[in-house]
Design a protein around this motif. Structure first.
Motif, PDB file in Angstrom:
ATOM      1  N   TYR A  84       0.821  -1.211   0.000  1.00 43.76           N
ATOM      2  CA  TYR A  84       0.000   0.000   0.000  1.00 43.76           C
ATOM      3  C   TYR A  84       0.861   1.269   0.000  1.00 43.76           C
ATOM      4  O   TYR A  84       0.380   2.335  -0.404  1.00 43.76           O
ATOM      5  CB  TYR A  84      -0.962   0.000   1.183  1.00 43.76           C
ATOM      6  N   ASP A  88      -0.400   4.020  -2.363  1.00 51.96           N
ATOM      7  CA  ASP A  88      -0.684   5.348  -1.806  1.00 51.96           C
ATOM      8  C   ASP A  88       0.111   6.423  -2.535  1.00 51.96           C
ATOM      9  O   ASP A  88      -0.391   7.531  -2.772  1.00 51.96           O
ATOM     10  CB  ASP A  88      -0.351   5.383  -0.315  1.00 51.96           C
ATOM     11  N   ASP A 118      -1.539   7.045  -5.778  1.00 52.20           N
ATOM     12  CA  ASP A 118      -2.727   7.873  -5.573  1.00 52.20           C
ATOM     13  C   ASP A 118      -2.336   9.336  -5.363  1.00 52.20           C
ATOM     14  O   ASP A 118      -3.005  10.247  -5.887  1.00 52.20           O
ATOM     15  CB  ASP A 118      -3.505   7.351  -4.369  1.00 52.20           C
ATOM     16  N   ARG A 119      -1.275   9.562  -4.630  1.00 51.87           N
ATOM     17  CA  ARG A 119      -0.804  10.936  -4.393  1.00 51.87           C
ATOM     18  C   ARG A 119      -0.412  11.614  -5.704  1.00 51.87           C
ATOM     19  O   ARG A 119      -0.739  12.777  -5.942  1.00 51.87           O
ATOM     20  CB  ARG A 119       0.385  10.906  -3.432  1.00 51.87           C
ATOM     21  N   THR A 159      -3.698  12.315  -7.725  1.00 54.51           N
ATOM     22  CA  THR A 159      -4.633  13.308  -7.198  1.00 54.51           C
ATOM     23  C   THR A 159      -4.017  14.683  -6.983  1.00 54.51           C
ATOM     24  O   THR A 159      -4.723  15.694  -7.099  1.00 54.51           O
ATOM     25  CB  THR A 159      -5.224  12.815  -5.860  1.00 54.51           C
ATOM     26  N   ARG A 161      -4.888   3.703 -12.407  1.00 56.20           N
ATOM     27  CA  ARG A 161      -6.178   3.553 -11.722  1.00 56.20           C
ATOM     28  C   ARG A 161      -6.591   2.081 -11.657  1.00 56.20           C
ATOM     29  O   ARG A 161      -7.143   1.622 -10.645  1.00 56.20           O
ATOM     30  CB  ARG A 161      -7.241   4.387 -12.437  1.00 56.20           C
ATOM     31  N   MET A 173      -4.524   0.486  -8.913  1.00 59.04           N
ATOM     32  CA  MET A 173      -4.962   0.915  -7.590  1.00 59.04           C
ATOM     33  C   MET A 173      -6.266   0.252  -7.157  1.00 59.04           C
ATOM     34  O   MET A 173      -6.566   0.174  -5.963  1.00 59.04           O
ATOM     35  CB  MET A 173      -5.124   2.435  -7.572  1.00 59.04           C
ATOM     36  N   SER A 174      -7.039  -0.245  -8.107  1.00 55.05           N
ATOM     37  CA  SER A 174      -8.317  -0.887  -7.773  1.00 55.05           C
ATOM     38  C   SER A 174      -8.146  -2.309  -7.247  1.00 55.05           C
ATOM     39  O   SER A 174      -9.109  -2.908  -6.765  1.00 55.05           O
ATOM     40  CB  SER A 174      -9.224  -0.909  -9.009  1.00 55.05           C
TER      41      SER A 174
END
Length: 298
Positions: free
Chosen positions: A6, A10, A13-14, A17, A251, A254-255
């Motif tokens: 993770y 993470d 994701d950072r 986003t 994406r 990440m899913s």
């Protein structure tokens, strides 16, 4: 306990986003953040071969073994079915020859024709050259890896156990300046070998998973050669980015939920750091999600 993978997800994701979007050297464009760190504990035998997509770990280990030879030509890699360095010499050949040759035909010619490989398969003084044959201003060649192994054995409390590839005088001759550029090592009082690898620039989707595997494989080899046990692998990134044509793939990754990390062990102890072969690396328990395809930006 939260799965260590993770940390990577993470970070992805950072970047997605809150990353800064801009045009990059390749023209593809990136979304990037500056400064990141992840840590993986290797002491139980598990290694960070990511599970949210299939990572072709043998390719990453073969690349690391090639670095250790000091080689700078892609012919030995292609003979091992490793194609991750073909894009740069292929682009140079197309540009300079004007021939619109396919990658498959180019690689086949590199493998079969030594003279062609000598001219068109060269990457310049990249990683292995700097690690094993750094040319000093005094005209002497310096083997940073051999010095590291010696220091790990003879003076493991040293704070100077590192090697790097950012040779300013030779950057212009490299197909690609080193991304994973500094490796520093630390030995604990109970004999665990830790590694901190700094990567100035990282393609988070395609590059980081390979770089984790290569660095950890080297850490296991160094630990074995110095009579130590693996400790922590710490990765630090400078410009950490996703290419704009990788966002959907990120994406998708990440899913997915991480699965148990596999273990990696060495099947034998060669006489030196130069004696390892791909068959010496035994990975058990690797059951990842499916591979995710994406194009390399050159």
């Amino acid at each position: 306990m939260r799965h260590p993978e993770y940390q990577y997800l993470d970070l992805m994701d950072r970047v997605l986003t809150s990353g800064d979007e801009r045009v990059d050297r390749t023209g593809v464009g990136t979304r990037s953040v500056f400064g990141a760190m992840v840590r993986f504990d290797l002491s139980g035998g598990q290694v960070p071969i990511l599970t949210t997509k299939r990572v072709y770990w043998k390719t990453a280990v073969k690349e690391m073994l090639w670095f250790l030879t000091g080689g700078t030509n892609i012919q030995p890699l292609l003979r091992e079915n490793v194609r991750i360095w073909s894009d740069w010499p292929l682009a140079a050949y197309r540009r300079e020859s004007g021939e619109d040759i396919s990658q498959e035909a180019f690689e086949a010619r590199i493998v079969a024709d030594d003279a062609f490989a000598a001219k068109w398969g060269e990457l310049g003084p990249v990683y292995g050259k700097q690690w094993r044959r750094w040319m000093g201003a005094d005209g002497q060649e310096y083997d940073q890896i051999a010095t590291l192994v010696q220091t790990l054995r003879e003076n493991p409390s040293s704070r100077r156990m590192l090697f790097h590839g950012w040779n300013v005088a030779e950057l212009g001759g490299m197909a690609l300046p080193p991304c994973h550029m500094v490796y520093q090592y630390h030995v604990t009082s109970d004999g665990r070998l830790n590694c901190l690898m700094f990567q100035r620039s990282v393609d988070l989707l395609l590059g980081a998973p390979f770089n984790y595997v290569g660095a950890v494989a080297l850490q296991l080899m160094l630990a074995q050669q110095a009579g130590l046990t693996p400790g922590e692998f710490i990765w630090a990134g400078g410009d950490v980015h996703l290419y704009l044509n990788h966002l959907d793939q990120a994406r998708e990754q990440m899913s997915r939920a991480p699965r148990t990390f596999p273990t990696m062990q060495l099947a034998r102890k060669p006489d030196s750091i130069d004696g390892y072969k791909i068959e010496d690396f035994v990975v058990d328990g690797y059951a990842p999600h499916a591979a995710i395809k994406a194009d390399v930006a050159v």
